[in-house]
Design an enzyme around this catalytic site. Structure first.
Site, PDB file in Angstrom:
ATOM      1  N   CYS A  28       0.850  -1.187   0.000  1.00  0.00           N
ATOM      2  CA  CYS A  28       0.000   0.000   0.000  1.00  0.00           C
ATOM      3  C   CYS A  28       0.887   1.238   0.000  1.00  0.00           C
ATOM      4  O   CYS A  28       1.925   1.261   0.670  1.00  0.00           O
ATOM      5  CB  CYS A  28      -0.906   0.021   1.231  1.00  0.00           C
ATOM      6  SG  CYS A  28      -2.114  -1.313   1.287  1.00  0.00           S
ATOM      7  N   HIS A 143       5.681   4.332   1.213  1.00  0.00           N
ATOM      8  CA  HIS A 143       5.138   3.003   1.486  1.00  0.00           C
ATOM      9  C   HIS A 143       4.386   3.047   2.807  1.00  0.00           C
ATOM     10  O   HIS A 143       4.827   3.672   3.774  1.00  0.00           O
ATOM     11  CB  HIS A 143       6.269   1.973   1.554  1.00  0.00           C
ATOM     12  CG  HIS A 143       5.793   0.561   1.426  1.00  0.00           C
ATOM     13  ND1 HIS A 143       5.225  -0.126   2.484  1.00  0.00           N
ATOM     14  CD2 HIS A 143       5.787  -0.307   0.376  1.00  0.00           C
ATOM     15  CE1 HIS A 143       4.905  -1.347   2.089  1.00  0.00           C
ATOM     16  NE2 HIS A 143       5.220  -1.482   0.815  1.00  0.00           N
ATOM     17  N   HIS A 144       3.229   2.373   2.852  1.00  0.00           N
ATOM     18  CA  HIS A 144       2.374   2.448   4.036  1.00  0.00           C
ATOM     19  C   HIS A 144       3.024   1.828   5.270  1.00  0.00           C
ATOM     20  O   HIS A 144       2.604   2.100   6.399  1.00  0.00           O
ATOM     21  CB  HIS A 144       1.032   1.761   3.760  1.00  0.00           C
ATOM     22  CG  HIS A 144      -0.137   2.518   4.307  1.00  0.00           C
ATOM     23  ND1 HIS A 144      -0.134   3.109   5.542  1.00  0.00           N
ATOM     24  CD2 HIS A 144      -1.361   2.799   3.780  1.00  0.00           C
ATOM     25  CE1 HIS A 144      -1.291   3.695   5.769  1.00  0.00           C
ATOM     26  NE2 HIS A 144      -2.052   3.536   4.699  1.00  0.00           N
ATOM     27  N   SER A 145       4.031   1.002   5.086  1.00  0.00           N
ATOM     28  CA  SER A 145       4.716   0.433   6.252  1.00  0.00           C
ATOM     29  C   SER A 145       5.465   1.500   7.039  1.00  0.00           C
ATOM     30  O   SER A 145       5.801   1.304   8.209  1.00  0.00           O
ATOM     31  CB  SER A 145       5.691  -0.666   5.812  1.00  0.00           C
ATOM     32  OG  SER A 145       6.669  -0.141   4.933  1.00  0.00           O
TER      33      SER A 145
END
Length: 480
Positions: A28, A143-145
């Protein structure tokens, strides 16, 4: 200004949600488009990032997922960052025929392309492109992380400064606090608040669990074909006046968020009505719409400390302020009807959202995801997340932006538009305010929403209709 010395943090394990967002097929991304008033200067942005963003541990670390052949614990591994590798300046024809369309296509291609995980998971693309709203554009992909959308947006804004004072951080509208009451009345009010909180929590959590486990949205033009794989493949944004929203807000004595959610419901109702008429010439839109149960996912920021100064200090000193993905969600039943009184959409939005705010559903949803991860593992968490999105039709987020003009490393900002991609949802609506502007960003799957510009037009037209309605009532005032 000399570049700050990069602080090398120690290795750090991944949070449960960082592990989820780094799984294969679950990538994501947060996409943030920054419109600048002037031509872009790549050197200024590179030097600015060297002194700010890469001092944050997440932005100077490589993601080790632990999913390869050599099974190791998932963690963040500190590394030396060459900022120039993260700032991309593509060659663009200055005489391009349709710059707005080019920006939409470029953002979409950028969002859908894989990210090199041998480097920290962020990048900036500087487009020397004059659009309808800006003299040049910077598009950031995170990046969603790295963190949730609210964290990343706040961190990015902590890199900006006021144009009127280049040393001052942005300021935001502070909600008005209620006046102090007599202590006896305060105790009674507090007791009644607790009773209502417990009641609404039990009701809303129960309804949420029923939806996740058993119910699902009706098949509508917002859902796509049954069994089809859904993913975002188009981004568009539009800008309208915050003053128009405030005219409606003040006339109805509601919040900006109530008005925006009501406007979205009105736009979606008109869109679905048109689609239903096209698909079935003999049907009556009003009756068909009333039979549909359509739910949206509305995200809440659960982080108690929202002070932007702390984020700025984090990048200056490498402090260990609370960071990561810390968001909850509520499942919001959308009022999809053909109302003769267009203001009814706002009243319905307020009634439902007031119940959600007066409950612990966002905290419960966050705890449920963490519990699932801890007890049943990543696969179960992935299944739960997919179940939530498969049983709903829309993602809605609304972020309050700066109330004064700001600059991003000597680039005066015209607007900020944010969105995300990677979740199995056909429509994501993100609304961001900036000074006296409201930016609406639609992220859609074209197989579900083939005409996102038309949908956006209907949403904005709904706001204009609401403004006209309150003006005719003569009960409005513009808040200065």
């Amino acid at each position: 200004m000399a570049a700050a010395k990069q602080v090398m943090p120690s290795e750090e394990p991944l949070s449960p949600f960082s592990r989820l967002f780094s799984m294969p097929g679950q990538d994501c991304f947060n996409i943030i488009t920054i419109g600048c008033k002037t031509e872009g200067n790549a050197h200024a942005i590179v030097e600015g990032l060297k002194n700010t963003l890469i001092n944050h541990p997440r932005f100077s670390s490589i993601l080790e997922t632990g999913l390869g052949e050599h099974k190791v614990k998932a963690k963040w591994i500190p590394t030396t960052v060459k900022v120039e590798d993260h700032v991309i300046v593509p060659d663009i024809d200055p005489n391009i025929e349709n710059p707005d369309q080019f920006l939409e296509d470029y953002t979409t291609n950028m969002a859908l392309s894989p990210m090199d995980k041998s480097k920290p998971l962020w990048e900036f693309h500087l487009l020397q492109l004059k659009t309808s709203y800006a003299g040049s554009v910077a598009v950031a992909r995170f990046h969603h992380s790295l963190g949730d959308g609210m964290s990343l947006m706040s961190l990015l804004l902590a890199c900006t400064r006021k144009t009127c004072d280049l040393e001052a951080l942005p300021t935001f509208v502070v909600p008005k606090k209620s006046k102090a009451r007599h202590i006896c009345w305060s105790l009674i009010a507090w007791f009644w608040f607790i009773v209502r909180l417990l009641f609404h929590t039990c009701v809303e959590v129960f309804k949420s669990m029923v939806i996740v486990c058993f119910a699902r949205d009706n098949v509508t033009p917002l859902k796509g074909k049954p069994g089809a794989t859904i993913s975002v493949n188009k981004f568009i944004h539009r800008i309208f006046s915050l003053d128009d929203v405030k005219v409606v807000k003040n006339a109805m004595n509601m919040t900006v968020n109530d008005v925006l959610l009501g406007v979205v419901q009105a736009g979606l109702s008109r869109y679905l009505s048109q689609k239903i008429d096209l698909n079935n010439k003999t049907s009556k839109s009003r009756k068909v719409l009333e039979k549909n149960n359509i739910y949206g996912v509305v995200f809440f920021n659960l982080r108690p400390n929202r002070n932007i100064e702390d984020l700025a200090k984090m990048m200056e000193k490498g402090s260990k302020s609370r960071w990561g993905n810390s968001i909850g969600y509520v499942l919001f039943p959308l009022w999809i009807r053909l109302e003769e009184d267009t203001l009814e959409y706002i009243r319905r939005a307020k009634i439902t959202m007031d119940r959600k705010k007066l409950s612990l559903e966002p905290i419960f949803s966050f705890a449920l995801l963490k519990f699932t991860m801890k007890v049943f593992g990543l696969k179960a968490l992935k299944n739960l997340v997919n179940s939530i999105f498969s049983r709903t039709s829309v993602i809605f987020t609304n972020v309050v932006g700066p109330d004064e003009e700001i600059s991003f490393f000597d680039h005066e900002i015209s607007y900020i538009a944010a969105s995300s991609c990677g979740v199995p949802q056909g429509l994501t609506i993100h609304i961001q305010s900036y000074v006296k502007k409201v930016i609406i960003n639609l992220a859609v799957d074209l197989s579900v929403i083939p005409d996102p510009h038309h949908l956006c037009d209907l949403i904005i037209d709904s706001l204009n209709s609401m403004k006209s309605a309150v003006v005719e009532m003569g009960s409005y005032k513009l808040e200065v």
